[in-house]
Design an enzyme around this catalytic site. Sequence first.
Site, PDB file in Angstrom:
ATOM      1  N   THR A  77       3.528  22.064 -37.636  1.00  0.00           N
ATOM      2  CA  THR A  77       2.697  20.877 -37.874  1.00  0.00           C
ATOM      3  C   THR A  77       2.359  20.203 -36.550  1.00  0.00           C
ATOM      4  OG1 THR A  77       2.594  18.760 -39.075  1.00  0.00           O
ATOM      5  CG2 THR A  77       4.691  19.323 -38.097  1.00  0.00           C
TER       6      THR A  77
ATOM      7  N   THR B  61       1.621  19.652 -43.432  1.00  0.00           N
ATOM      8  CA  THR B  61       2.382  20.717 -42.761  1.00  0.00           C
ATOM      9  C   THR B  61       2.229  22.058 -43.477  1.00  0.00           C
ATOM     10  OG1 THR B  61       4.044  19.027 -42.472  1.00  0.00           O
ATOM     11  CG2 THR B  61       4.723  21.295 -42.010  1.00  0.00           C
TER      12      THR B  61
ATOM     13  N   THR C 233       6.448  19.201 -47.409  1.00  0.00           N
ATOM     14  CA  THR C 233       5.265  18.708 -46.713  1.00  0.00           C
ATOM     15  C   THR C 233       5.069  17.259 -47.126  1.00  0.00           C
ATOM     16  OG1 THR C 233       2.887  19.028 -46.379  1.00  0.00           O
ATOM     17  CG2 THR C 233       3.729  19.584 -48.555  1.00  0.00           C
ATOM     18  N   GLY C 234       4.523  16.462 -46.224  1.00  0.00           N
ATOM     19  CA  GLY C 234       4.286  15.068 -46.579  1.00  0.00           C
ATOM     20  C   GLY C 234       4.761  14.125 -45.498  1.00  0.00           C
ATOM     21  N   ASP C 235       5.076  12.913 -45.910  1.00  0.00           N
ATOM     22  CA  ASP C 235       5.452  11.865 -44.969  1.00  0.00           C
ATOM     23  C   ASP C 235       6.848  12.121 -44.403  1.00  0.00           C
ATOM     24  OD1 ASP C 235       6.163   9.613 -43.609  1.00  0.00           O
ATOM     25  OD2 ASP C 235       5.501   8.206 -45.138  1.00  0.00           O
ATOM     26  N   GLY C 236       6.852  12.810 -43.265  1.00  0.00           N
ATOM     27  CA  GLY C 236       8.107  13.266 -42.685  1.00  0.00           C
ATOM     28  C   GLY C 236       9.046  12.149 -42.291  1.00  0.00           C
TER      29      GLY C 236
ATOM     30  N   SER D  69      -4.172  19.647 -39.542  1.00  0.00           N
ATOM     31  CA  SER D  69      -2.831  19.063 -39.490  1.00  0.00           C
ATOM     32  C   SER D  69      -1.796  20.032 -38.932  1.00  0.00           C
ATOM     33  CB  SER D  69      -2.416  18.608 -40.885  1.00  0.00           C
ATOM     34  OG  SER D  69      -2.487  19.705 -41.748  1.00  0.00           O
TER      35      SER D  69
ATOM     36  N   ARG E 259       7.685  10.703 -31.296  1.00  0.00           N
ATOM     37  CA  ARG E 259       8.036  10.786 -32.720  1.00  0.00           C
ATOM     38  C   ARG E 259       8.204  12.254 -33.153  1.00  0.00           C
ATOM     39  NH1 ARG E 259       5.696  13.302 -37.555  1.00  0.00           N
ATOM     40  NH2 ARG E 259       6.108  11.945 -39.320  1.00  0.00           N
ATOM     41  N   VAL E 260       9.283  12.518 -33.855  1.00  0.00           N
ATOM     42  CA  VAL E 260       9.519  13.837 -34.438  1.00  0.00           C
ATOM     43  C   VAL E 260       9.603  13.646 -35.945  1.00  0.00           C
ATOM     44  CG1 VAL E 260      11.195  15.709 -34.646  1.00  0.00           C
ATOM     45  CG2 VAL E 260      10.719  14.712 -32.401  1.00  0.00           C
ATOM     46  N   GLY E 261       8.895  14.475 -36.698  1.00  0.00           N
ATOM     47  CA  GLY E 261       8.911  14.349 -38.154  1.00  0.00           C
ATOM     48  C   GLY E 261       9.952  15.265 -38.785  1.00  0.00           C
ATOM     49  N   ASP E 262       9.732  15.555 -40.044  1.00  0.00           N
ATOM     50  CA  ASP E 262      10.685  16.362 -40.802  1.00  0.00           C
ATOM     51  C   ASP E 262      10.584  17.856 -40.526  1.00  0.00           C
ATOM     52  OD1 ASP E 262       8.125  16.395 -41.960  1.00  0.00           O
ATOM     53  OD2 ASP E 262       8.907  16.856 -43.961  1.00  0.00           O
TER      54      ASP E 262
HETATM   55  N1  GLY Z   1       5.458  16.502 -42.558  1.00  0.00           N
HETATM   56  C1  GLY Z   1       4.907  16.433 -41.281  1.00  0.00           C
HETATM   57  C2  GLY Z   1       5.284  15.226 -40.530  1.00  0.00           C
HETATM   58  O1  GLY Z   1       5.391  14.149 -41.110  1.00  0.00           O
HETATM   59  O2  GLY Z   1       5.469  15.326 -39.342  1.00  0.00           O
END
Ligand code: GLY
Length: 335
Positions: free
Chosen positions: A213, A195, A246-249, A63, A223-226
């Site tokens: 990540t 992440t 870490t997790g669902d960004g 990841s 797409r850009v995450g957190d």
């Molecule tokens: N936390 C990583 C992402 O969702 O991109």
Amino acid sequence: MTTFLVYILMLPFGHATLPFVINTWPFKDATSAAWSVLQAGGSILDAVEQGCSRCEVDQCDGSVGFGGSPDENGETTLDAMIMNGDTMEVGAVADLRRIKNAIGVARAVMQHTEHTFLVGESASVFAENMGFTAEDLTTNKSLSIFTQWLKDNCQPNYRKNVLPDPSKNCGPYKPRAMLKQRKSERQIDIHAHDTIGMIAIGQDGHVAAGTSTNGANHKIPGRVGDSSVAGAGAYADSTAGGAAATGDGDVMMRFLPSFLAVELMRTGADPSSACKTAISRIKRYYPEFFGAVICANTTGHYGAACNKLPGFSKFSFMVSDSPSNVPLLKSVDCF
Ligand code: GLY
């Protein structure tokens, strides 16, 4: 004395001797790499960069780094950031293509520009100009994840309110008339967002933090995450502490959990409580989100918190300081 000992044992958070490093997940070699920098008298920023770079090379859990989380076109792109808690400088990159060392490029943004955040193809061109090597980030593994996804009619995916029905079909998609909002029933893959987030606290209590990540499996291109967003993926402020998420960004970045946790520590919250409040804030709106936060203050206290889900009841993280001298695996029960 006995009362004092019981009190110490019951403290809801850990304590490390300064300097120390803490990072998400059992990414032990990343912790070692960061710790080696601190032991050798290197800077906390170098420690965070080297620690996260280690994960990019090792492809921690698939990841982080090249060869993971192929997007809808099968391409791996990387997000990373680094923050200096003394100066509040941030360097960040997102949707970075063809360059393996994303946190290195984030550091270059901080050191060689007046900007904070570069994205996409232009970030890659910047990286090449700064001397980073352009390489294909695809591997046999990422290719096979992508091929299988195509065979599975592009399931799961991140589309909603489009035609053809994204829960059964691949695109191209067009917007569907939104007569009735349908709640997304996306499957939660707890390994899709692992992440690396890292905080290093120096001997003098100075703080740096960073992340790296490859985002989310089958993400929509662009797409850009957190992780690369300051305050979401990580935050550092040498007058208060550091945090990393870490997790669902896609969900977590809406709440800036790292910023919130640092601000709570500034007002006196212990790191565990700060992390818990940051998680609770998200839980209130998204009870089924997948995520965890690590928190550390400038005196060496640290903690973590995570949202309990089926299959995710404990969150593991690593800590290294001089008494241990080796990375120690820690864990916290999710709530
Ligand atoms: N936390 C990583 C992402 O969702 O991109």
